[in-house]
Scaffold this active site. Sequence first.
Site, PDB file in Angstrom:
ATOM      1  N   ASP A   1       0.859  -1.182   0.000  1.00  0.00           N
ATOM      2  CA  ASP A   1       0.000   0.000   0.000  1.00  0.00           C
ATOM      3  C   ASP A   1       0.896   1.232   0.000  1.00  0.00           C
ATOM      4  OD1 ASP A   1      -2.686   1.320   0.353  1.00  0.00           O
ATOM      5  OD2 ASP A   1      -1.680   2.065   2.163  1.00  0.00           O
TER       6      ASP A   1
ATOM      7  N   GLU B   1      -1.875  -1.566  -5.807  1.00  0.00           N
ATOM      8  CA  GLU B   1      -3.145  -0.953  -6.173  1.00  0.00           C
ATOM      9  C   GLU B   1      -2.974  -0.175  -7.464  1.00  0.00           C
ATOM     10  OE1 GLU B   1      -6.714   1.623  -3.983  1.00  0.00           O
ATOM     11  OE2 GLU B   1      -4.721   1.467  -3.082  1.00  0.00           O
TER      12      GLU B   1
ATOM     13  N   CYS C   1     -12.483  -4.611   6.774  1.00  0.00           N
ATOM     14  CA  CYS C   1     -11.784  -5.274   7.879  1.00  0.00           C
ATOM     15  C   CYS C   1     -11.100  -6.524   7.357  1.00  0.00           C
ATOM     16  CB  CYS C   1     -12.767  -5.623   9.001  1.00  0.00           C
ATOM     17  SG  CYS C   1     -12.009  -6.551  10.365  1.00  0.00           S
TER      18      CYS C   1
ATOM     19  N   CYS D   1     -12.542  -9.818   9.637  1.00  0.00           N
ATOM     20  CA  CYS D   1     -13.880 -10.399   9.500  1.00  0.00           C
ATOM     21  C   CYS D   1     -14.545 -10.074   8.175  1.00  0.00           C
ATOM     22  CB  CYS D   1     -14.776  -9.955  10.658  1.00  0.00           C
ATOM     23  SG  CYS D   1     -15.221  -8.184  10.583  1.00  0.00           S
TER      24      CYS D   1
ATOM     25  N   CYS E   1     -12.832  -2.292  14.417  1.00  0.00           N
ATOM     26  CA  CYS E   1     -13.981  -2.902  13.761  1.00  0.00           C
ATOM     27  C   CYS E   1     -14.970  -3.410  14.813  1.00  0.00           C
ATOM     28  CB  CYS E   1     -13.515  -4.046  12.854  1.00  0.00           C
ATOM     29  SG  CYS E   1     -14.856  -4.918  12.005  1.00  0.00           S
TER      30      CYS E   1
ATOM     31  N   CYS F   1     -15.904  -6.309  15.173  1.00  0.00           N
ATOM     32  CA  CYS F   1     -15.473  -7.613  15.682  1.00  0.00           C
ATOM     33  C   CYS F   1     -14.454  -7.473  16.801  1.00  0.00           C
ATOM     34  CB  CYS F   1     -14.903  -8.468  14.556  1.00  0.00           C
ATOM     35  SG  CYS F   1     -13.358  -7.824  13.848  1.00  0.00           S
TER      36      CYS F   1
ATOM     37  N   ASP G   1      -3.101   1.659   7.160  1.00  0.00           N
ATOM     38  CA  ASP G   1      -2.278   1.284   6.022  1.00  0.00           C
ATOM     39  C   ASP G   1      -1.959  -0.207   6.016  1.00  0.00           C
ATOM     40  OD1 ASP G   1      -2.258   3.938   5.230  1.00  0.00           O
ATOM     41  OD2 ASP G   1      -0.465   4.407   6.406  1.00  0.00           O
TER      42      ASP G   1
END
Length: 398
Positions: free
Chosen positions: A189, A274, A327, A330, A346, A348, A355
């Site tokens: 990333d 990306e 996430c 999950c 999150c 969860c 990042d």
Amino acid sequence: MTPGQVKRAFKYRFCPTDAQAAELSRTFGCVRKVYNLALAARTEAWARQERVSYSQTSAMLTAWKKTEELAFLSEVSSVPLQQTLRHLQSAFIHFFAKRAKYPRFKSRKKSRRSAEYTASAFCYRDGKLTLAKMSGPLDIVWSRPLPEAAMPSTVTVSQDSAGRWFVSLLCEDPSVRPLPATDTAVGIDVGLDHLLTLSTGEKITNPRHELRDRARLARAQRSLARKARGDGANRRKARIKVARIHARITDRRRDGLHKLTTRLVRDNQTLVIEDLSVRNMVKNRKLARAISDAAWSEFRSMLEYKAQWYGRGVIAVDRWFPSSKLCSHCGTLQDTMPLNVRRWTCGCGTTHDRDVNAAKNLLAAGLAVTVCGAGVRPQRRTPGGQSATKQKPSQREP
């Protein structure tokens, strides 16, 4: 890929004599003149809905040399002039294939000063390179050796805006061969606070090369702005001073990217990145300078061609894939994720570094391509790589 099939360009600095510099400067000017004349002829034919081929422009060049106005074209080697016609032909091929815009005319002040010589226009023997129309070899600074028994197929001579002379020798490099296969894969990333964040959790600091010299560059640019416009000596000196600062920044940036991409390619079999549209991103006036300094496009280009050399794979995940909002534990997709949020939790219960989480999601999306396949629709040509189209992440209740 088999050993000996990879061609590499080895670039060196050299110090020409006054006679050599004058000859090369004349050659640069003639190359630019021929290119512009041929482009003008092809543009006029294009307006008449006619196409002009390379062979026709080559015949035009022969006719131009016989005129009194353009007789000076015969004073330099004909090979660089023919090569610039071939480059123009390639530009039109890319234009007709809708891979590039319509070719533009070369500017005396802004365009790159270069000339390409093929094997018939230079002599390379015993580590000495002599170009056509020159009595002696170039004084090249051999900063690294050429591959053993290498024979250049083409030689490109250029001069940058800082006044430095370079020669680039294209030859086969038998030392480039696929590396032993590994089972390691990494998601990458890119960012501004950190240049790269890997799915392993490693963060690579953004060196911000331009920022280090920004004050010095600003002083030099102000000094240049105060000089009277024209071809005066003082303005020329000020311009060269600015160009040298830019060249130092560029050299540091390119050296760092080479070291970084080589390490990543050697350590990993699959690299997932990306597919960013950097050209559109730099339209943001607040981030344009920082994005340009990070050189994300150059990083990707280096990563792709080195992966092709060494038998690695590069996968580009669609730019609209929500890597930051998803996430990685999950699979829950967050509604919003402002840029100022660097850490988030999150539902969860997993706390994410923005990042690192994005890099992990990119890796998972890229591996999905290699395992089950995905529609491939690259935003641009990616040699040796794949491009995964937009994927809808699965949403599961925590």
